[in-house]
Design an enzyme around this catalytic site. Structure first.
Site, PDB file in Angstrom:
ATOM      1  N   LYS A  10       0.850  -1.205   0.000  1.00 20.69           N
ATOM      2  CA  LYS A  10       0.000   0.000   0.000  1.00 20.69           C
ATOM      3  C   LYS A  10       0.872   1.235   0.000  1.00 20.69           C
ATOM      4  CE  LYS A  10       0.955   1.611   4.213  1.00 20.69           C
ATOM      5  NZ  LYS A  10       1.644   2.854   4.437  1.00 20.69           N
ATOM      6  N   PRO A  98       9.402  -4.480  -0.519  1.00 21.30           N
ATOM      7  CA  PRO A  98      10.552  -4.153   0.326  1.00 21.30           C
ATOM      8  C   PRO A  98      10.191  -4.164   1.818  1.00 21.30           C
ATOM      9  CG  PRO A  98      10.469  -2.676  -1.563  1.00 21.30           C
ATOM     10  CD  PRO A  98       9.211  -3.491  -1.596  1.00 21.30           C
ATOM     11  N   VAL A  99      11.112  -4.646   2.655  1.00 26.27           N
ATOM     12  CA  VAL A  99      10.874  -4.801   4.094  1.00 26.27           C
ATOM     13  C   VAL A  99      11.147  -3.458   4.801  1.00 26.27           C
ATOM     14  CG1 VAL A  99      11.635  -6.057   6.160  1.00 26.27           C
ATOM     15  CG2 VAL A  99      11.548  -7.234   3.939  1.00 26.27           C
ATOM     16  N   GLY A 101       9.780  -0.643   4.569  1.00 27.37           N
ATOM     17  CA  GLY A 101       9.895   0.419   3.571  1.00 27.37           C
ATOM     18  C   GLY A 101       8.765   1.424   3.576  1.00 27.37           C
ATOM     19  N   GLY A 102       7.792   1.268   4.494  1.00 19.45           N
ATOM     20  CA  GLY A 102       6.624   2.157   4.470  1.00 19.45           C
ATOM     21  C   GLY A 102       5.597   1.690   3.458  1.00 19.45           C
ATOM     22  N   GLY A 105       4.424  -4.172   3.925  1.00 15.36           N
ATOM     23  CA  GLY A 105       4.665  -5.555   3.503  1.00 15.36           C
ATOM     24  C   GLY A 105       4.259  -6.562   4.576  1.00 15.36           C
ATOM     25  N   GLY A 106       4.544  -6.261   5.828  1.00 19.77           N
ATOM     26  CA  GLY A 106       4.145  -7.167   6.914  1.00 19.77           C
ATOM     27  C   GLY A 106       2.630  -7.268   6.997  1.00 19.77           C
ATOM     28  N   SER A 107       1.954  -6.161   6.791  1.00 14.74           N
ATOM     29  CA  SER A 107       0.489  -6.167   6.814  1.00 14.74           C
ATOM     30  C   SER A 107      -0.052  -7.008   5.664  1.00 14.74           C
ATOM     31  CB  SER A 107      -0.047  -4.738   6.699  1.00 14.74           C
ATOM     32  OG  SER A 107       0.444  -3.957   7.757  1.00 14.74           O
ATOM     33  N   ALA A 108       0.595  -6.936   4.510  1.00 16.37           N
ATOM     34  CA  ALA A 108       0.185  -7.767   3.369  1.00 16.37           C
ATOM     35  C   ALA A 108       0.319  -9.248   3.734  1.00 16.37           C
ATOM     36  CB  ALA A 108       1.039  -7.433   2.142  1.00 16.37           C
ATOM     37  N   ASP A 140      -2.688  -1.319   9.261  1.00 18.31           N
ATOM     38  CA  ASP A 140      -2.822  -1.371   7.798  1.00 18.31           C
ATOM     39  C   ASP A 140      -3.354  -2.713   7.296  1.00 18.31           C
ATOM     40  OD1 ASP A 140      -1.521   1.105   7.657  1.00 18.31           O
ATOM     41  OD2 ASP A 140       0.451   0.153   7.495  1.00 18.31           O
TER      42      ASP A 140
HETATM   43  O1  C5P Z   1      -0.460  -0.763  13.783  1.00 12.86           O
HETATM   44  P1  C5P Z   1       0.980  -1.058  13.533  1.00 12.86           P
HETATM   45  O2  C5P Z   1       1.493  -2.211  14.355  1.00 12.86           O
HETATM   46  O3  C5P Z   1       1.324  -1.210  12.075  1.00 12.86           O
HETATM   47  O4  C5P Z   1       1.774   0.221  14.020  1.00 12.86           O
HETATM   48  C1  C5P Z   1       3.161   0.238  14.221  1.00 12.86           C
HETATM   49  C2  C5P Z   1       3.529   1.425  15.086  1.00 12.86           C
HETATM   50  O5  C5P Z   1       3.292   2.652  14.377  1.00 12.86           O
HETATM   51  C3  C5P Z   1       2.688   1.543  16.360  1.00 12.86           C
HETATM   52  O6  C5P Z   1       3.256   0.814  17.417  1.00 12.86           O
HETATM   53  C4  C5P Z   1       2.722   3.036  16.649  1.00 12.86           C
HETATM   54  O7  C5P Z   1       3.928   3.407  17.273  1.00 12.86           O
HETATM   55  C5  C5P Z   1       2.760   3.636  15.251  1.00 12.86           C
HETATM   56  N1  C5P Z   1       1.418   4.035  14.776  1.00 12.86           N
HETATM   57  C6  C5P Z   1       0.805   5.138  15.325  1.00 12.86           C
HETATM   58  N2  C5P Z   1      -0.441   5.533  14.885  1.00 12.86           N
HETATM   59  C7  C5P Z   1      -1.060   4.849  13.907  1.00 12.86           C
HETATM   60  C8  C5P Z   1      -0.448   3.717  13.310  1.00 12.86           C
HETATM   61  C9  C5P Z   1       0.803   3.339  13.767  1.00 12.86           C
HETATM   62  O8  C5P Z   1       1.351   5.790  16.220  1.00 12.86           O
HETATM   63  N3  C5P Z   1      -2.247   5.258  13.493  1.00 12.86           N
END
Ligand code: C5P
Length: 298
Positions: A10, A98-99, A101-102, A105-108, A140
């Site tokens: 994404k 890419p790992v 990378g924003g 990928g882990g969410s996918a 995500d």
């Molecule tokens: O939800 P996810 O595990 O992908 O989020 C990773 C980290 O990104 C969270 O632990 C948090 O520090 C930060 N985050 C956030 N606000 C969001 C999504 C992610 O602060 N809406």
């Protein structure tokens, strides 16, 4: 029997980040788009949970955990807990995203594992339950199930489809040193950048109009200053993308991957060829594409 499910990367066409919440997350107003870079997860019935990971081409997968911390195994356990069944599977992840990378990928991988295991065991999980389990795994993950173009609120886990008549093309420039999402959000807080959230109406209009020049003025990422503060050299990639003729350069999520908006597929390939003289990996990807979907039963 095995089932392979493919899930997309994404990008965030708009990433509006509000102030920190008591639970440590941030309220978001974001527009996601699924793009044509994919991870494939194959699930096979097994006596205990295992995961193996491979990367396509030059992709470095050495940071992906191979134990119970892997998000695909956590997804599997969340699904079996939800149904109260005592089963396990061997998960094989073939990564092209890419790992760190924003690009989520882990969410996918989590979304693909949920769909693959639901089908493998014929659990018939409802869409609402699958989205709720996904949301607990990561902000995500629900979007990786849904795909397309969607508006995300809450901490990003509440998604609703957005009208998008475009066939967009992106040049994707990953960086070999990943960035921690949590670290970028912490830097965002330190810089005191939290703002009042708004729905990006101009972006919704540009997506419905399918007009690249119109879209270019509507792309926005609140996390860009925080990511650049942590990694100032990333500004050079933005400059290079704009200099090679992109309509806009956009940081993907919390970075460090940059995206260049192209006018069409040929424009994307021309820019990728130009950037390849400076960057070891440059990819082209269309969007929007479908969310997690079955590609092979065997
Ligand atoms: O939800 P996810 O595990 O992908 O989020 C990773 C980290 O990104 C969270 O632990 C948090 O520090 C930060 N985050 C956030 N606000 C969001 C999504 C992610 O602060 N809406």
């Amino acid at each position: 029997m095995s089932i392979t499910v493919r899930a997309p990367a994404k990008i965030n066409l708009h990433l509006g980040v509000g102030p920190g919440r008591p639970d440590g997350y941030h309220e978001l107003s974001t527009v996601y788009q699924a793009i044509g870079l994919y991870d494939d997860v194959t699930a096979t019935d097994a006596p205990e949970w295992t995961v193996t990971v491979s990367g396509s081409g030059e992709l470095d997968v050495s940071e992906v955990p191979l134990d119970d911390h892997n998000i695909a195994i956590r997804a599997g356990r969340a699904l079996t807990d939800h149904h109260g069944v005592d089963r396990a599977a061997a998960l094989t992840i073939a990564k092209s995203i890419p790992v760190a990378g924003g690009l989520a990928g882990g969410s996918a991988d989590a979304a693909a594992a949920l769909v693959a295991l639901d089908r493998l065991w014929d659990l018939q999980t409802s869409d609402a339950d699958l989205l709720a389990i996904a949301g607990r795994l990561g902000s995500d993950v629900p979007f990786a199930l849904v795909g397309g173009t969607a508006y995300g609120t809450g901490r990003g886990e509440l998604v609703e489809p957005v009208v998008d008549h475009g066939q967009w093309w992106w040049v994707v420039v990953p960086n070999d040193a990943g960035l921690s999402t949590a670290a970028v959000y912490a830097e965002y807080d330190r810089l005191g950048l939290g703002e009042t959230l708004r729905a990006p109406e101009g972006l919704f209009g540009a997506l419905a109009d399918a007009w690249p020049e119109g879209l270019s003025g509507e792309l926005h990422n609140d996390l860009e200053p925080a990511s650049l503060d942590l990694r100032p050299e990333l500004a050079l990639t933005k400059r290079d993308i704009l200099e090679c003729g992109a309509y806009a350069a956009l940081l993907s999520g919390s970075g460090p991957t940059w995206l260049g908006l192209a006018g069409d597929a040929d424009h994307a390939r021309e820019m990728a060829a130009a950037l390849a003289s400076t960057y070891p990996v440059v990819l082209c990807a269309p969007g929007p594409v479908a969310g997690a979907h079955v590609v092979t039963y065997a």
